[in-house]
Enzyme design. Structure first.
Site, PDB file in Angstrom:
ATOM      1  N   TYR A   1     -35.982  26.337 -24.507  1.00 54.80           N
ATOM      2  CA  TYR A   1     -35.376  27.516 -23.850  1.00 54.80           C
ATOM      3  C   TYR A   1     -34.766  28.468 -24.883  1.00 54.80           C
ATOM      4  CZ  TYR A   1     -35.985  24.641 -19.708  1.00 54.80           C
ATOM      5  OH  TYR A   1     -36.514  23.856 -18.732  1.00 54.80           O
ATOM      6  N   HIS A   2     -35.533  28.729 -25.935  1.00 54.08           N
ATOM      7  CA  HIS A   2     -35.072  29.647 -26.981  1.00 54.08           C
ATOM      8  C   HIS A   2     -36.025  30.834 -27.132  1.00 54.08           C
ATOM      9  CE1 HIS A   2     -32.713  26.216 -29.237  1.00 54.08           C
ATOM     10  NE2 HIS A   2     -32.144  26.574 -28.106  1.00 54.08           N
ATOM     11  N   PRO A   3     -36.408  31.523 -26.050  1.00 49.72           N
ATOM     12  CA  PRO A   3     -37.329  32.648 -26.233  1.00 49.72           C
ATOM     13  C   PRO A   3     -36.656  33.794 -26.992  1.00 49.72           C
ATOM     14  CG  PRO A   3     -36.502  32.641 -23.990  1.00 49.72           C
ATOM     15  CD  PRO A   3     -35.992  31.381 -24.639  1.00 49.72           C
TER      16      PRO A   3
END
Ligand SMILES: Cc1cc2nc3c(=O)[nH]c(=O)nc-3n(C[C@H](O)[C@H](O)[C@H](O)COP(=O)(O)OP(=O)(O)OC[C@H]3O[C@@H](n4cnc5c(N)ncnc54)[C@H](O)[C@@H]3O)c2cc1C
Length: 410
Positions: A324-326
């Site tokens: 969840y690090h876009p």
């Protein structure tokens, strides 16, 4: 508000000891002088509560400022322009569209998925994409929505021979108890994200700074809460920090309520695949250390049948998950594919900035929350024309033997 994880569960210390035993160094502060090595992690938690930016920055001032209005449950649908100058936004709330004008600037902070979508809907983006969704092109900026990056992770999971893991917390009645204890006392398992020990390592000699990260979790469980087996276990989340694969966010409809197409293109490059395979093998070596003898049961994932490169890649393909690090879909810089300048101002537009994780030119070599806050702090200084802090030349650790050795003991 940053707190150091207490690492009370013995499995956390075991993970750190195993890393040191395997020849990696210990680091007491992965965000300080030395990133490389094994050690405790930090949490954005205050008094047992996850300390979001809303809690840290907005709540303390929301009732005192007459120049601050916070609207909830609002969907921003586009930026309004006079020529190339942003003059306000259109919003959708309770089934109605309305307009908010601005005197000075519009600052978008919708994150790496929504900020590019909002720019597309406002006529800023690749001209051919805007044509497809029937939005008039105001500024042809080919980089808007491109260059999408993320950290892909896999978990190497083991069952645990002693009944000390967080396995009970996967049961509904225990979760209810944990929730009640947290609600009434702000104590207990509910106060932690349980990623209390971690590591940054280099996957091979010749890499100057760590390119793999670990988060250790004292239970064998997936992000969605499902467990692969009934029983105690533990796992290390592992993934490459500087992936070279690139994806995109492309708006598919002029209706702002329709989600855009999001394609990460994970593991598209040989380098990304190789680092992932190396990472799985190095993780197995860490779990094989003496420190884990007392606790180590059979490997649950990838499992004994995944040994060759192809078998490990098959595991990555079927079980890899986003951390969840876009980032990086409105990247900062100059040149054809850059979207914002060094002050977050959208190229070609006036009075319009983007300030969120989307402006990172490439994903940072670590977790993304604190760096996003740091960028926002820096750009807030620019907006307020406050003198920035002097550049820091604080020393940082680089293993002296990085060119020839993969590990650096303390
Ligand atoms: C489940 C999860 C766990 C994570 N855990 C960690 C962690 O442990 N450590 C870490 O470092 N990072 C973590 N991250 C990553 C971290 O949260 C992000 O990197 C960071 O929040 C990015 O900040 P941002 O401002 O770019 O976007 P966001 O924090 O996503 O903020 C964007 C905001 O804009 C709002 N928004 C978007 N579009 C619109 C619109 N059209 N109208 C109105 N509002 C809109 C969204 O609702 C959201 O509130 C996690 C992310 C997730 C999803």
């Amino acid at each position: 508000m940053v707190t150091t994880a207490p690492c009370e569960n013995p499995l956390f210390q075991t993970f750190i000891e195993a890393g040191v035993e395997a020849g990696y160094g210990y680091t007491e502060d992965q965000n300080g002088y030395r990133q490389e090595g094994f050690g405790p992690m930090f949490m954005t938690v205050k008094d047992g509560v996850r300390w979001s930016t809303a809690k840290a920055y907005l709540d303390p001032i929301s009732s005192q400022r007459n120049n601050l209005k916070i609207s909830r449950n609002v969907l921003v649908t586009r930026v309004l322009f006079s020529g190339n100058r942003a003059i306000g936004i259109e919003i959708f709330k309770k089934g109605r569209f309305s307009i908010i004008h601005c005197d000075r600037e519009v600052i978008l902070c919708g994150g790496s998925i929504n900020s590019p979508q909002l720019l597309h809907l406002s006529g800023i983006g690749p001209a051919d994409l805007l044509k497809k969704i029937d939005v008039r092109c105001l500024i042809d900026l080919p980089g808007v929505g491109e260059n999408l990056q993320d950290h892909l992770e896999v978990y190497v999971q083991h069952s645990c021979k002693e009944e000390i893991s967080l396995y009970p917390a996967l049961k509904f009645h225990v979760q209810a108890r944990v929730l009640l204890q947290w609600m009434f006392t702000k104590k207990g398992w509910g106060t932690s994200n349980h990623f209390e020990a971690g590591a940054f390592i280099r996957s091979r000699a010749g890499i100057r700074h760590p390119n793999l990260q670990y988060h250790f979790f004292p239970v064998a469980a997936n992000y969605d809460g499902r467990a692969p087996v009934k029983g105690h276990g533990f796992q290390a989340h592992m993934g490459p920090m500087r992936p070279t694969s690139r994806g995109f966010v492309r708006t598919t409809s002029k209706d702002p309520r329709k989600p855009p197409a999001i394609q990460f293109n994970y593991m598209q490059t040989e380098q990304d695949r190789q680092e992932m395979i190396e990472g799985v093998r190095l993780t197995r070596e860490i779990f094989a250390q003496k420190a884990f003898d007392r606790y180590r049961g059979p490997e649950l994932a990838p499992g004994a049948s995944a040994q060759s490169d192809d078998e490990i890649m098959e595991f990555v393909r079927s079980r890899g998950e986003s951390a969840y690090h876009p980032t990086s879909t409105c990247k900062m810089g100059r040149g054809e594919t850059a979207v914002v300048d060094p002050e977050g101002r959208v190229h070609g537009a006036e009075n319009l900035r983007v300030i969120d994780a989307s402006i990172m030119p490439s994903v940072v070599s670590g977790n993304t929350n604190a760096p996003t806050i740091m960028m926002a702090e820096k750009l807030a200084d620019k907006i307020r024309q406050v003198e920035p802090l002097a550049p820091s030349d604080a020393p940082h650790f680089v293993a002296g033997s990085w060119e020839t050795e993969q590990r650096t003991p303390s």
